[in-house]
Design a protein around this motif. Structure first.
Motif, mmCIF file in Angstrom:
data_model
loop_
_atom_site.group_PDB
_atom_site.id
_atom_site.type_symbol
_atom_site.label_atom_id
_atom_site.label_comp_id
_atom_site.label_asym_id
_atom_site.label_seq_id
_atom_site.Cartn_x
_atom_site.Cartn_y
_atom_site.Cartn_z
ATOM 1 N N LEU A 13 0.826 -1.211 0.000
ATOM 2 C CA LEU A 13 0.000 0.000 0.000
ATOM 3 C C LEU A 13 0.861 1.263 0.000
ATOM 4 N N ASP A 14 1.974 1.222 0.741
ATOM 5 C CA ASP A 14 2.907 2.359 0.730
ATOM 6 C C ASP A 14 3.508 2.542 -0.659
ATOM 7 N N GLN A 15 3.884 1.437 -1.284
ATOM 8 C CA GLN A 15 4.436 1.495 -2.636
ATOM 9 C C GLN A 15 3.382 2.034 -3.612
ATOM 10 N N ASN A 16 2.131 1.609 -3.451
ATOM 11 C CA ASN A 16 1.051 2.095 -4.326
ATOM 12 C C ASN A 16 0.865 3.597 -4.189
ATOM 13 N N ARG A 17 0.967 4.104 -2.962
ATOM 14 C CA ARG A 17 0.834 5.548 -2.746
ATOM 15 C C ARG A 17 1.908 6.300 -3.543
ATOM 16 N N LEU A 18 3.140 5.788 -3.507
ATOM 17 C CA LEU A 18 4.227 6.417 -4.260
ATOM 18 C C LEU A 18 3.983 6.320 -5.771
ATOM 19 N N LEU A 19 3.510 5.165 -6.213
ATOM 20 C CA LEU A 19 3.207 4.985 -7.638
ATOM 21 C C LEU A 19 2.120 5.957 -8.092
ATOM 22 N N ILE A 20 1.075 6.090 -7.294
ATOM 23 C CA ILE A 20 -0.032 6.989 -7.648
ATOM 24 C C ILE A 20 0.452 8.430 -7.715
ATOM 25 N N ASN A 21 1.306 8.819 -6.769
ATOM 26 C CA ASN A 21 1.853 10.182 -6.812
ATOM 27 C C ASN A 21 2.664 10.410 -8.080
ATOM 28 N N GLU A 22 3.502 9.435 -8.440
ATOM 29 C CA GLU A 22 4.310 9.575 -9.659
ATOM 30 C C GLU A 22 3.423 9.592 -10.909
ATOM 31 N N ILE A 23 2.416 8.747 -10.931
ATOM 32 C CA ILE A 23 1.491 8.722 -12.074
ATOM 33 C C ILE A 23 0.803 10.072 -12.218
ATOM 34 N N ASN A 24 0.353 10.637 -11.101
ATOM 35 C CA ASN A 24 -0.305 11.953 -11.154
ATOM 36 C C ASN A 24 0.640 13.042 -11.635
ATOM 37 N N GLN A 25 1.880 13.034 -11.149
ATOM 38 C CA GLN A 25 2.860 14.031 -11.586
ATOM 39 C C GLN A 25 3.135 13.903 -13.081
ATOM 40 N N ASN A 26 3.301 12.656 -13.546
ATOM 41 C CA ASN A 26 3.541 12.427 -14.972
ATOM 42 C C ASN A 26 2.360 12.889 -15.811
ATOM 43 N N HIS A 27 1.164 12.630 -15.325
ATOM 44 C CA HIS A 27 -0.035 13.028 -16.058
ATOM 45 C C HIS A 27 -0.134 14.554 -16.152
ATOM 46 N N GLU A 28 0.137 15.221 -15.039
ATOM 47 C CA GLU A 28 0.062 16.685 -15.024
ATOM 48 C C GLU A 28 1.135 17.331 -15.889
ATOM 49 N N SER A 29 2.284 16.662 -16.032
ATOM 50 C CA SER A 29 3.381 17.234 -16.825
ATOM 51 C C SER A 29 3.058 17.232 -18.320
ATOM 52 N N LYS A 30 2.234 16.286 -18.746
ATOM 53 C CA LYS A 30 1.847 16.124 -20.149
ATOM 54 C C LYS A 30 3.045 15.922 -21.080
#
Length: 114
Positions: A34-51
Motif C-alpha cells: 500500500l505504501d508502494q502504491n501511494r508512491l506509484l499513484i503520486n508519480e502517475i499523477n505528476q507524470n499526467h500533469e506534466s503532459k
C-alpha cells in the motif's frame, strides 16, 4: 510481538504465536504494498500533469505495476481470511473435543457463529 494480542477470540479460543506471526508478516507485506502504491499513484499523477510524452508513456508501466500490487494485496487478504478461518475452526474443534464434564462425559457444547 505480544502473544496476548489475540489470546481470546470468541469463546476464549487460544491462537498460537505461529498464527500471529503469519498474520503479522502478511499485514506487513500488505502495508508495504500500500505504501508502494501511494508512491506509484503520486508519480502517475505528476507524470499526467506534466503532459510530457515520455512521462505519459512511463505511466503505462507504472499503472501495470499498480494493478499487480493491488492484485497481490487482494491475494494476501484472501489468504489471511482463509488462514484465520481455518485457525479459528481448528481451535474451536480442539476446544470442544477437550471439554469434559466432571463425571467424565463429554459435554454437548454448541458453538454459535455470528
Amino acid at each position: 510481538m505480544d502473544g496476548d494480542i489475540f489470546s481470546g477470540i470468541g469463546n476464549g479460543t487460544q491462537v498460537d504465536s505461529k498464527v500471529l506471526q503469519t498474520f503479522h508478516k502478511s499485514f506487513v507485506q500488505v502495508q508495504n504494498l500500500l505504501d508502494q502504491n501511494r508512491l506509484l499513484i503520486n508519480e502517475i499523477n505528476q507524470n499526467h500533469e506534466s503532459k510530457i510524452p515520455d512521462n505519459l508513456n512511463r505511466n503505462v508501466g507504472l499503472i501495470r505495476e499498480l494493478n499487480n500490487n493491488i492484485r497481490r494485496v487482494v491475494d494476501l487478504y484472501s489468504d489471511l481470511s482463509s488462514s484465520f478461518a481455518k485457525s479459528v475452526e481448528a481451535s474451536l474443534e480442539a476446544e470442544s473435543a477437550g471439554t469434559l464434564k466432571s463425571d467424565g462425559k463429554a459435554s454437548q457444547k454448541r458453538i454459535r457463529y455470528g
